[in-house]
Design a protein around this motif. Structure first.
Motif, PDB file in Angstrom:
ATOM      1  N   UNK A 164       0.823  -1.215   0.000  1.00 57.52           N
ATOM      2  CA  UNK A 164       0.000   0.000   0.000  1.00 57.52           C
ATOM      3  C   UNK A 164       0.854   1.261   0.000  1.00 57.52           C
ATOM      4  N   UNK A 165       2.014   1.204   0.627  1.00 60.05           N
ATOM      5  CA  UNK A 165       2.883   2.379   0.703  1.00 60.05           C
ATOM      6  C   UNK A 165       3.859   2.469  -0.468  1.00 60.05           C
ATOM      7  N   UNK A 170      -3.261   3.071  -9.188  1.00 58.21           N
ATOM      8  CA  UNK A 170      -3.575   2.386 -10.442  1.00 58.21           C
ATOM      9  C   UNK A 170      -3.073   0.950 -10.414  1.00 58.21           C
ATOM     10  N   UNK A 171      -1.880   0.764  -9.927  1.00 63.75           N
ATOM     11  CA  UNK A 171      -1.297  -0.570  -9.819  1.00 63.75           C
ATOM     12  C   UNK A 171      -2.064  -1.396  -8.783  1.00 63.75           C
ATOM     13  N   UNK A 172      -2.345  -0.789  -7.637  1.00 60.24           N
ATOM     14  CA  UNK A 172      -2.984  -1.517  -6.549  1.00 60.24           C
ATOM     15  C   UNK A 172      -4.385  -1.986  -6.907  1.00 60.24           C
ATOM     16  N   UNK A 175      -3.964  -5.346  -8.431  1.00 63.02           N
ATOM     17  CA  UNK A 175      -3.280  -6.429  -7.731  1.00 63.02           C
ATOM     18  C   UNK A 175      -3.721  -6.663  -6.292  1.00 63.02           C
ATOM     19  N   UNK A 176      -4.613  -5.833  -5.747  1.00 66.28           N
ATOM     20  CA  UNK A 176      -5.072  -6.085  -4.379  1.00 66.28           C
ATOM     21  C   UNK A 176      -5.751  -7.451  -4.263  1.00 66.28           C
ATOM     22  N   UNK A 182      -0.416 -13.628  -1.976  1.00 63.31           N
ATOM     23  CA  UNK A 182       0.899 -13.040  -1.723  1.00 63.31           C
ATOM     24  C   UNK A 182       1.245 -13.045  -0.246  1.00 63.31           C
ATOM     25  N   UNK A 183       0.251 -12.794   0.605  1.00 63.76           N
ATOM     26  CA  UNK A 183       0.527 -12.695   2.043  1.00 63.76           C
ATOM     27  C   UNK A 183       0.694 -14.052   2.714  1.00 63.76           C
TER      28      UNK A 183
END
Length: 272
Positions: A164-165, A170-172, A175-176, A182-183
């Motif tokens: 997030x940082x 736009x990217x997030x 991919x969120x 991923x986590x």
């Protein structure tokens, strides 16, 4: 085939430093990754890293170095970015790398500063990307949060907050949806390595020594950087004589991943 990708390690002190190499060029390029090395080193990553940075493979022999292993030994006494530069210089010399172009990203840029200050003979040209030369309140707050997550073993929160940082909205937006996957991937058994490296970031202070950097230098920053701030890039460029500065105004800390011309810009500077 496969860009001559190889995994290797250098014996240092009573441990090792992992690295990967690839490429068929005659010029040497040393790449120093950021704080993500505290979670996942380059060990065994020769092929995927060679593929990711294949643009460099034709012109360079590329080396990507991790920090040395067993950093848990430094939890109490600390392991500074200057110590990391000293170890990197040793590893380069052990591999016969006597002069190289150097690209340091984020924490890797902090190490690259001291490599250029303390071992100027090793650095031909230097790119410092999304990094800082001394702590500021923004990075202190960010690192404090990451250290808290790491000490709690909360890998999911650490990865989400980093993303997030780092990335643009736009990217997030794209991919969120991958966060649940991923986590859960790459969680270290122990966070000591990350904690030691994170602490080195908040204690890094090469600001007054930056004028000692004499090699041609390009500073690249993200105008919307929420981790080290764009002001840090401007500050570095102001301290290094005749350095060049480029800011990706709309991008953040992950400008080196998001900017489509990042690698071509680096290569153009190295051969200006």
């Amino acid at each position: 085939m496969f860009w001559n990708a190889k995994n290797g390690c250098v014996s240092i002190d009573d441990t090792e430093m992992d690295y990967v190499s690839f490429g068929k060029g005659t010029d040497i390029l040393v790449m120093i990754p950021g704080l993500g090395d505290g979670l996942t080193t380059v060990k065994g990553m020769a092929l995927p890293l060679a593929y990711t940075y294949r643009m460099y493979a034709g012109r360079y022999k590329v080396y990507l170095f991790s920090r040395k292993n067993h950093l848990e030994r430094y939890l109490d006494k600390g392991y500074s970015t200057r110590d990391m530069a000293k170890d990197l210089a040793y590893a380069m010399k052990e591999l016969g790398i006597l002069r190289a172009k150097v690209l340091g990203v984020s924490q890797g840029g902090m190490i690259a500063q001291y490599l250029s200050i303390d071992y100027p003979q090793l650095v031909d040209r230097l790119v410092l990307a999304v990094t800082l030369s001394r702590p500021n309140e923004t990075v202190k707050n960010v690192i404090d949060s990451w250290l808290s997550f790491a000490r709690q073993g909360d890998y999911s929160a650490l990865m989400k907050d980093t993303a997030e940082k780092s990335y643009s909205e736009k990217y997030l937006k794209k991919y969120r949806r991958l966060y649940p996957v991923v986590t859960r991937m790459g969680k270290p058994a122990d966070f000591s390595r990350f904690i030691v490296q994170a602490m080195s970031c908040v204690h890094h202070d090469a600001f007054t020594s930056l004028p000692d950097i004499a090699c041609p230098t390009l500073v690249i920053g993200g105008g919307a950087d929420q981790i080290v701030t764009s002001a840090s890039s401007v500050e570095i460029a102001g301290q290094i004589k005749d350095s060049k500065l480029h800011l990706y105004k709309e991008l953040g800390h992950a400008a080196y991943e998001e900017a489509p011309d990042f690698n071509s810009r680096v290569m153009a500077f190295f051969h200006a």
